[in-house]
Motif scaffolding. Structure first.
Motif, PDB file in Angstrom:
ATOM      1  N   PRO A  34      73.962 107.414  35.693  1.00 51.36           N
ATOM      2  CA  PRO A  34      73.124 108.614  35.730  1.00 51.36           C
ATOM      3  C   PRO A  34      73.283 109.499  34.495  1.00 51.36           C
ATOM      4  N   SER A  35      74.480 109.586  33.964  1.00 54.12           N
ATOM      5  CA  SER A  35      74.689 110.429  32.787  1.00 54.12           C
ATOM      6  C   SER A  35      73.965 109.855  31.572  1.00 54.12           C
ATOM      7  N   ALA A  36      73.953 108.531  31.439  1.00 50.52           N
ATOM      8  CA  ALA A  36      73.242 107.907  30.323  1.00 50.52           C
ATOM      9  C   ALA A  36      71.737 108.115  30.463  1.00 50.52           C
ATOM     10  N   HIS A  37      71.249 108.028  31.690  1.00 49.92           N
ATOM     11  CA  HIS A  37      69.829 108.240  31.939  1.00 49.92           C
ATOM     12  C   HIS A  37      69.445 109.692  31.625  1.00 49.92           C
ATOM     13  N   ALA A  38      70.283 110.630  32.024  1.00 50.61           N
ATOM     14  CA  ALA A  38      70.013 112.043  31.753  1.00 50.61           C
ATOM     15  C   ALA A  38      70.050 112.324  30.264  1.00 50.61           C
ATOM     16  N   GLU A  39      70.985 111.694  29.558  1.00 52.95           N
ATOM     17  CA  GLU A  39      71.085 111.877  28.109  1.00 52.95           C
ATOM     18  C   GLU A  39      69.845 111.333  27.405  1.00 52.95           C
TER      19      GLU A  39
END
Length: 105
Positions: A34-39
């Motif tokens: 999720p953090s990579a997607h948000a970034e």
């Protein structure tokens, strides 16, 4: 007859066991976190905002080249400029875009 059935059963179970592979405890989930997607979403929003700040001709030229993969000849024809001017316009738009994006200066 029973010997043939037992032999086939034995060979089938051996074949099935050979295909079974134990799963390692250290295997990572290859889907994006999720953090990579948000970034990635944040970066996309920054690029869109920076594109909006470019002059219209420069924005059109860089979008035609990068997104639509148009040749410089087609870009020049679309914008009504020479091929050399189209190349310069795309190059300058890339430089301006890099200057507008955080962390790309």
């Amino acid at each position: 007859y029973l010997l043939t059935i037992a032999r086939r059963y034995y060979l089938e179970t051996r074949l099935r066991r050979r295909r079974d592979v134990p799963i390692s405890e250290t295997v990572r989930d290859l889907r994006a976190e999720p953090s990579a997607h948000a970034e990635a979403s944040t970066e996309l929003a920054a690029v869109n905002a920076a594109l909006g700040r470019l002059p219209e001709d420069d924005r059109s030229a860089i979008i035609m080249r990068a997104l639509h993969v148009m040749s410089y000849e087609d870009i020049a024809r679309s914008l009504g400029i020479s091929i050399a001017a189209a190349k310069v316009k795309v190059h300058r738009a890339r430089l301006m875009l890099a200057g507008l994006l955080p962390g790309h200066r």
